[in-house]
Write a protein that holds these residues in place. Structure first.
Motif, short mmCIF file in Angstrom:
data_model
loop_
_atom_site.label_atom_id
_atom_site.label_comp_id
_atom_site.label_asym_id
_atom_site.label_seq_id
_atom_site.Cartn_x
_atom_site.Cartn_y
_atom_site.Cartn_z
N GLN A 123 0.64 -1.13 -0.24
CA GLN A 123 0.08 0.03 0.02
C GLN A 123 0.81 1.38 -0.20
N ALA A 124 1.90 1.25 0.90
CA ALA A 124 2.72 2.43 0.90
C ALA A 124 3.54 2.73 -0.31
N PRO A 125 4.13 1.51 -0.76
CA PRO A 125 4.75 1.97 -2.23
C PRO A 125 3.91 2.28 -3.35
N LEU A 126 2.78 1.88 -3.59
CA LEU A 126 1.69 2.21 -4.54
C LEU A 126 1.11 3.34 -4.15
N GLY A 127 0.88 3.86 -2.62
CA GLY A 127 0.13 4.93 -2.32
C GLY A 127 -1.49 4.87 -2.57
N GLN A 128 -2.07 3.57 -2.56
CA GLN A 128 -3.26 3.15 -2.67
C GLN A 128 -3.70 2.10 -1.77
N THR A 129 -4.96 2.08 -1.45
CA THR A 129 -5.49 1.05 -0.43
C THR A 129 -5.32 -0.32 -1.46
N VAL A 130 -5.10 -1.52 -0.65
CA VAL A 130 -5.03 -2.78 -1.71
C VAL A 130 -5.89 -3.51 -0.75
N VAL A 131 -7.03 -4.10 -1.30
CA VAL A 131 -7.91 -5.00 -0.93
C VAL A 131 -7.93 -6.28 -1.31
N VAL A 132 -8.05 -7.40 -0.23
CA VAL A 132 -7.91 -8.69 -0.57
C VAL A 132 -9.42 -9.25 -0.79
N TYR B 200 6.17 -4.92 -4.55
CA TYR B 200 6.18 -6.03 -3.80
C TYR B 200 7.91 -6.25 -3.22
N ARG B 201 8.72 -6.08 -4.29
CA ARG B 201 10.29 -6.04 -3.58
C ARG B 201 10.42 -5.12 -2.40
N GLN B 202 9.89 -4.15 -2.33
CA GLN B 202 10.10 -3.05 -1.24
C GLN B 202 9.31 -3.93 0.09
N ALA B 203 7.94 -4.10 -0.30
CA ALA B 203 7.31 -4.62 0.89
C ALA B 203 7.93 -5.95 1.52
N LEU B 204 8.47 -6.61 0.62
CA LEU B 204 9.37 -7.79 1.21
C LEU B 204 10.55 -7.37 1.99
N VAL C 209 11.08 -5.25 3.97
CA VAL C 209 10.44 -4.62 5.26
C VAL C 209 10.86 -5.42 6.27
N PRO C 210 11.97 -5.52 7.38
CA PRO C 210 12.25 -6.78 8.10
C PRO C 210 10.93 -7.31 8.91
N GLU C 211 10.19 -6.14 9.39
CA GLU C 211 8.87 -6.94 10.13
C GLU C 211 8.25 -7.72 9.19
N LEU D 189 6.52 -13.61 7.85
CA LEU D 189 6.66 -14.77 7.26
C LEU D 189 7.35 -15.93 7.59
N GLU D 190 8.38 -15.58 8.20
CA GLU D 190 9.13 -16.54 8.89
C GLU D 190 8.53 -17.19 10.17
N SER D 191 7.90 -16.41 10.78
CA SER D 191 7.29 -16.82 11.73
C SER D 191 5.97 -17.84 11.65
N LEU D 192 5.58 -17.50 10.57
CA LEU D 192 4.45 -18.28 9.98
C LEU D 192 4.88 -19.68 9.46
N GLY D 193 6.22 -19.51 9.19
CA GLY D 193 6.62 -21.10 8.59
C GLY D 193 6.91 -20.74 7.20
N TYR D 194 7.34 -19.52 6.62
CA TYR D 194 7.48 -19.39 5.24
C TYR D 194 9.14 -18.70 5.12
#
Length: 321
Positions: free
Chosen positions: A53-62, A270-274, A276-278, A283-288
């Motif tokens: 959302q931040a890199p795109l500057g828009q709301t992203v809805v699932v 997506y590169r920017q989002a991934l 981000v350390p948090e 994702l690692e805490s979820l097993g990925y």
């Protein structure tokens, strides 16, 4: 004069298209997940959607559109306008194994979709109820063989990676289960917690909360190495099955013919989002395993993995209609 007019029009279209791409996105973006809420794909899609959302500057809805092992959602993406406002968050079974298993799919992945990137890899795990009298894979196989057709395996759908993983498990260990396919991993998990099924196979993220609560147990990882989130859980290789290895991944796709500048902007978001350390830690805490592959790498991955699964499915002689 007519030819000169056509040439001028064609040349004039280039800056118009470029300007349109520069303005993208000017409204909210929708990410379709082809599975119900609560499943492994949904668990990754939501933080990634929030992260771009931040890199795109828009709301992203699932938008969850479950059915046919993700094919319903994939079709919705393929039929959407190629403008970057409808994306698909997919797992590997949707784009790799579905086309090999179903004869009448309306979507051709190579023709109808454009890869953007991958975001996560997952070592598949075997999960059982905590009260099942089997602490590891060896004990589990022995228990299953002592009760043929009495235990139930729940999958996220016929032909899903978890279903195919189970078929590989069945072939290599000789276990005999009743297979119960669901419309997604979430409903199957609810039934396992309710005592109606005794085995599930999927990414660890789907089970983490219930494992932490003491309601489920992970008895094996179907990867080549242990996962940092499960340091005490051995792989199937360590437990005596050297060929019992299944990996899956998740990624993002857009409708075919989406303008390249739009695909590049999404890839960068997506590169920017991934990065981000948090996000990576979540994702690692979820097993990925956080795993970014860009558009070209993802296209190569799809070709290579399709060849691998073609051989496996052919060996197992599985076909779904």
């Amino acid at each position: 004069m007519y030819r000169r007019s056509l040439l001028a029009a064609a040349l004039g279209a280039v800056p118009v298209a470029a300007a349109w791409s520069q303005d993208y996105p000017s409204r909210p973006v929708r990410v379709i997940v082809g599975f119900p809420p609560g499943g492994g794909t949904d668990l990754v899609a939501r933080p990634m959607a929030q992260g771009i959302q931040a890199p795109l500057g828009q709301t992203v809805v699932v938008d969850n559109k479950g059915g046919a092992n993700g094919s319903v959602g994939l079709e919705a993406v393929a039929k959407s306008a190629p403008d970057g406002y409808t994306l698909g968050h997919v797992n590997s079974s949707v784009v790799l194994t579905n086309p090999l298993l179903y004869r009448n799919l309306t979507v051709n992945v190579e023709r109808d979709l454009a890869p953007i990137c991958t975001v996560a890899d997952s070592a598949v795990v075997l999960a059982v109820p905590a009260d099942l009298p089997a602490k590891d894979l060896r004990e589990f196989v022995a228990l299953a063989k002592s009760k043929p057709q009495e235990l139930h395996f729940g999958s996220g759908g016929l032909g899903s990676v978890d279903h195919l993983s189970f078929e590989v498990l069945r072939r290599q260990t000789g276990v005999d289960f009743m297979h119960v396919p669901y419309r997604g991993g979430g409903p199957a998990l609810n039934d396992m917690l309710g005592g109606r099924i005794q085995l599930m196979i999927s990414g660890y993220g789907m089970y983490k909360g219930q494992v932490d609560a003491g309601r489920l147990r992970i008895i094996a990882i179907l990867g080549r190495t242990r996962h940092p989130a499960l340091p005490d859980v051995p792989t199937a290789i360590e437990q005596g099955w050297p060929d019992l290895v299944v990996m899956s991944w998740q990624g993002i796709m857009a409708p075919a013919n989406t303008p390249v500048p739009v695909l590049e902007k999404l890839e960068g978001a997506y590169r920017q989002a991934l990065a981000v350390p948090e996000t990576s830690k979540l994702l690692e805490s979820l097993g990925y395993f956080p795993s970014f592959r860009g558009r070209r790498e993802m296209a190569t991955l799809i070709r290579e993995e399709t060849a691998k699964w073609t051989a496996i499915i052919g060996e197992l002689n599985i076909r779904l209609d």
